[in-house]
Scaffold this motif. Sequence first.
Motif, PDB file in Angstrom:
ATOM      1  N   PHE A  82      11.183   0.025   2.427  1.00 31.87           N
ATOM      2  CA  PHE A  82      10.512  -0.922   3.322  1.00 31.87           C
ATOM      3  C   PHE A  82      10.429  -2.323   2.730  1.00 31.87           C
ATOM      4  O   PHE A  82      10.612  -3.303   3.440  1.00 31.87           O
ATOM      5  CB  PHE A  82       9.122  -0.399   3.693  1.00 31.87           C
ATOM      6  CG  PHE A  82       9.188   0.708   4.711  1.00 31.87           C
ATOM      7  CD1 PHE A  82       8.964   0.449   6.053  1.00 31.87           C
ATOM      8  CD2 PHE A  82       9.532   1.997   4.341  1.00 31.87           C
ATOM      9  CE1 PHE A  82       9.049   1.451   7.000  1.00 31.87           C
ATOM     10  CE2 PHE A  82       9.612   3.018   5.281  1.00 31.87           C
ATOM     11  CZ  PHE A  82       9.376   2.742   6.617  1.00 31.87           C
ATOM     12  N   ASP A  83      10.148  -2.423   1.430  1.00 35.73           N
ATOM     13  CA  ASP A  83      10.020  -3.750   0.825  1.00 35.73           C
ATOM     14  C   ASP A  83      11.369  -4.256   0.308  1.00 35.73           C
ATOM     15  O   ASP A  83      11.827  -5.322   0.678  1.00 35.73           O
ATOM     16  CB  ASP A  83       9.009  -3.718  -0.326  1.00 35.73           C
ATOM     17  CG  ASP A  83       7.610  -3.337   0.164  1.00 35.73           C
ATOM     18  OD1 ASP A  83       7.424  -3.293   1.399  1.00 35.73           O
ATOM     19  OD2 ASP A  83       6.731  -3.061  -0.667  1.00 35.73           O
ATOM     20  N   GLU A 108      12.911   8.026   6.609  1.00 33.88           N
ATOM     21  CA  GLU A 108      12.139   6.822   6.949  1.00 33.88           C
ATOM     22  C   GLU A 108      12.959   5.554   6.760  1.00 33.88           C
ATOM     23  O   GLU A 108      12.494   4.458   7.081  1.00 33.88           O
ATOM     24  CB  GLU A 108      10.855   6.746   6.112  1.00 33.88           C
ATOM     25  CG  GLU A 108       9.854   7.850   6.402  1.00 33.88           C
ATOM     26  CD  GLU A 108      10.128   9.132   5.632  1.00 33.88           C
ATOM     27  OE1 GLU A 108      11.093   9.147   4.821  1.00 33.88           O
ATOM     28  OE2 GLU A 108       9.388  10.120   5.818  1.00 33.88           O
ATOM     29  N   GLN A 115      12.156  -2.111  11.150  1.00 35.82           N
ATOM     30  CA  GLN A 115      11.176  -3.157  10.828  1.00 35.82           C
ATOM     31  C   GLN A 115      11.852  -4.405  10.291  1.00 35.82           C
ATOM     32  O   GLN A 115      11.474  -5.517  10.610  1.00 35.82           O
ATOM     33  CB  GLN A 115      10.188  -2.650   9.765  1.00 35.82           C
ATOM     34  CG  GLN A 115       9.017  -1.871  10.333  1.00 35.82           C
ATOM     35  CD  GLN A 115       8.047  -1.438   9.221  1.00 35.82           C
ATOM     36  OE1 GLN A 115       7.907  -2.102   8.197  1.00 35.82           O
ATOM     37  NE2 GLN A 115       7.377  -0.315   9.432  1.00 35.82           N
ATOM     38  N   GLN A 178      11.729   9.685  14.046  1.00 39.42           N
ATOM     39  CA  GLN A 178      12.450   8.666  13.277  1.00 39.42           C
ATOM     40  C   GLN A 178      13.784   8.323  13.948  1.00 39.42           C
ATOM     41  O   GLN A 178      14.190   7.168  13.991  1.00 39.42           O
ATOM     42  CB  GLN A 178      12.682   9.109  11.822  1.00 39.42           C
ATOM     43  CG  GLN A 178      11.460   9.708  11.114  1.00 39.42           C
ATOM     44  CD  GLN A 178      10.166   8.971  11.384  1.00 39.42           C
ATOM     45  OE1 GLN A 178      10.099   7.743  11.332  1.00 39.42           O
ATOM     46  NE2 GLN A 178       9.120   9.729  11.710  1.00 39.42           N
TER      47      GLN A 178
END
Lengths: 407, 565
Positions: A82-83, A108, A115, A178
Amino acid sequence: MKKVLFISHGHPELSKGGAEVASWNLFKALQEQGCECLYVARTGDSSHGGSTFSARADDQVMLHTQMGDWFTLSAGNVKHLFDDLGALVKQFSPDVIHIHHYAHMGIEILPALRQAAPEAKIVFTLHEFMAICMHNGQMVKKRSLKLCYKATPADCHDCFPQHSPGDFFLRHSYLLDQFAHVDCFISPSQFLAERYIEWGIERHKMNVIENVLPDFHAVAPRPLAEGGKRSKFAFFGQVNPYKGIDVLLEAFLRLPDETRAQVSLDIHGANLDKQTGDLQEKVASLLEQLRGTVSMRGAYEPHQLPSLLAECDWVIIPSIWWENSPVVIQEAIAHGRPLIGSNIGGMKEKIEGKAGLTFDARSSSSLAHAIEQAMEPHCFDHWQTQLEPPFDSLAKQINVLDSLFLD
Amino acid sequence: MLKQVLRKISRRFRTSKPVTIDSIIATASGFEVAGWYDTAQVSSVSLIDISGKDVEAEIESVARPDVIQATGKHGQGFHILSAAGNDLSQFHLSIELTNGKRTSVALSGATAAVAQRLDFSPTEDVHDGLVGKLEFAVYTDKHVFVSGWLLDNNSIDSIAISDSSGKALTAKATILRYGRKDVADAFKGTLGVSSAGLAVLFELEQPGEIPAKLYVDLNVDDVTHRIKVADVFNGVSDPLTSIKRVLGPWKPGNRNHLLKADELILPVLYELFPADKLAKAQSIQFGHIPASPKASVIIPLYGRIDFMRFQLSNFNRHKSLDDYDIIYVLDDPSLRGKALRLAKEMHKILGISFRLLLLSENMGFGKANNIGVAHAKSDNLILLNSDILPSDSSWADELITVLNDKSDAGLVGARLLFEDGSMQHDGMVPMHVSEYPGLLFNDHPGKGWPVTLSPHKAELAECPLVTAACVAIKTSLYNELGGFDPAYVLGDFEDSDLCLKAIKAGKVNYIRRDTVLYHLERQSQNLVEAGDWKHKVTLLNAITFNNRWADNLAELFSLGKEVNR
């Protein structure tokens, strides 16, 4: 021209799985079409200074991360996805994200990509049944190794008693959650596509397109002496129980002595040493009995394939699991070699009535019969002249990409 | 460097105990060890002596579906039977770890949480000619529960507890005499051996501390015997172990035992799990609570915190709770760290907003809900179990609509399905069970049936009893009714109790059979397969429930007068 980000669970120079090779071939093909492409491949090695990324080339980034839970297929490190990957994706700002796997990274990765690139189209290519089947995505029952026709919570619990039927229900629901981030699915076989649609993926998102192969040239049939037989057979692939290596050897053992004296089988593949003792012993004993008929040729590099195929008449694919669209089938067809394959799943779809003979999956006597049939030059000629390489895969891939931007 | 050290330390604390020993029981020639290990950490166990040499033992693998249900870990159960003598200090359990390493634990001192088991050879004491033994006592503030056996031919005239100075401590005693197979086997033919078992609940004259040495004064045939209790346990220091001890001698399948529950067991149960127990709740917020949420959704978590992953992901995909106030209540303090990590992770993955309440104590299902409700921002509530999984975007709105449209609405339930699509809950009705005559239990008619066989249409209907696994109610009504009654220990019957309180307050309960969710109900205890302590707790809750509501239920459901208990 569009910017396309590729995600692969391995780099094909380090690991030659079907998904890695397929994603790489498409990556190279789209680059040649003028797309700006970035290939992100996961690796398990540790990187310099503990960073999440390292580079293999300017257009090839290695993502250092790992899985956390193979039951839910969850990420071992959410921050990596995510980051870290998120920041990289934002910087590259792709129009399309072509993802070929989540294994070793975590399912994920799909919400992470969504995102990071809310406007990008996410295209997911399915390569096996991992999301459907906990048993390495094989859809083969764990203990009995029987073929599995449908994953239900109760049946999955039967294969994995440590997980309750309810847990399998939750797993299914979570994975579908997902997958909801994907705009378009690509399946190299209709068979695999149908299994995933039955499992819960919307039909309108599914496209069946054969894997893209790099440049290839047909290899002329092996010159045959007057009265000669099409007696040279070859097997390409991993030597593991799902690939049916024991069925294959047993079939050769079943051939009448005078027939066996005429045939040969080359096994191009590795990893017999990584199999269970039982399988190793069984294969060793069969090989002993087939001395003079079968040669173990070991692993091969892709560039050797044309010459290896040139040596043989037929390629045999005797897998006891369904398969999807094995690269070896497309490569054999592209190089002008007909096949003998199990009459199930992706093999049946790609071979039956198109590229050679099929036999009753798992039956060595049925395979032996097919081998005898195949030796006849007229049978070989019949199928060899019909072979149709998938020349249009790349065009279809590009069509799908274009269609994603129509609305 | 410092970072590395810290990481190492925190990793150490994160690893949980790989092997749990449930019991060690002495046998004639050795002992039996029962327990389970986490298959993620351990590949096998065996028996060794203190020098590390293998000890011959029968090792049997047993399935432990209870472990994953309770802890989420994949537990492999084992029974080890050794005939190599029963001096436990001479033996260790050898543990082979999945990482290839080995470790071991000493067997002596490993039995802290041993449930009371009766299948050992009784050791006898003799007290002035009276053969028997008072094996243990569990004391609470107001009571002392004593268990043992006596060969007195069931002729106790009086019984009391005194301190070492002989001062009487107890006012009242409830006695249960019963047959004990171990004693009967050991003393075959002795007069009165068939009722040698003895369980007594003493009421203390003065609440308070109990001396470490406890003596029971028995008057048998005009002779007073003073017998020391072998082990004395402080009940509240570990309520779960204590209730297991107290329930050991209680055999509810025996009508006598069942009838004695009110006097013998319930008083100490209520003290071990006090209704007024308090817990601190730490609220951790992820994202934003909507300004005026459609409802507050209260979801207690116990053991399987991983359910939070699946539920939040589902809510997020279907956008079913976008304007709702989601409150998870962690009723399992041992899992605080893990729950917090998972909550952070899920917020990062999904971006969904919710709160996590961390309770300082394990409070039980009813009270955990009550605490959650105290934090609710909305005047509508949805109480949801963590093993419920919705399948669409409208389920919550549908339940709330009934609350908002029907002014008489009490509780509003939904149709619940198992993962195979068969019915789990279609409304509840009271039922009798032949094993426990006179007691009413909750029945789920049609459980396991295909939905097509339900006699009910998929629409809103009145339904007096609905499960709390998924139920909507006005917050104000919930509070007016006093919420879930904490008298029900560890979660049973509080939902039907709340339903009946709502009816009593003039409300009508409904079920929306057109609102369908999945309920992955854990294997519920089988009412007729008696024996384990959890089953006994369910029975005690049933007794509490019946004491309160049997008459109302009979009226409400026009039940014929059954045999009284």
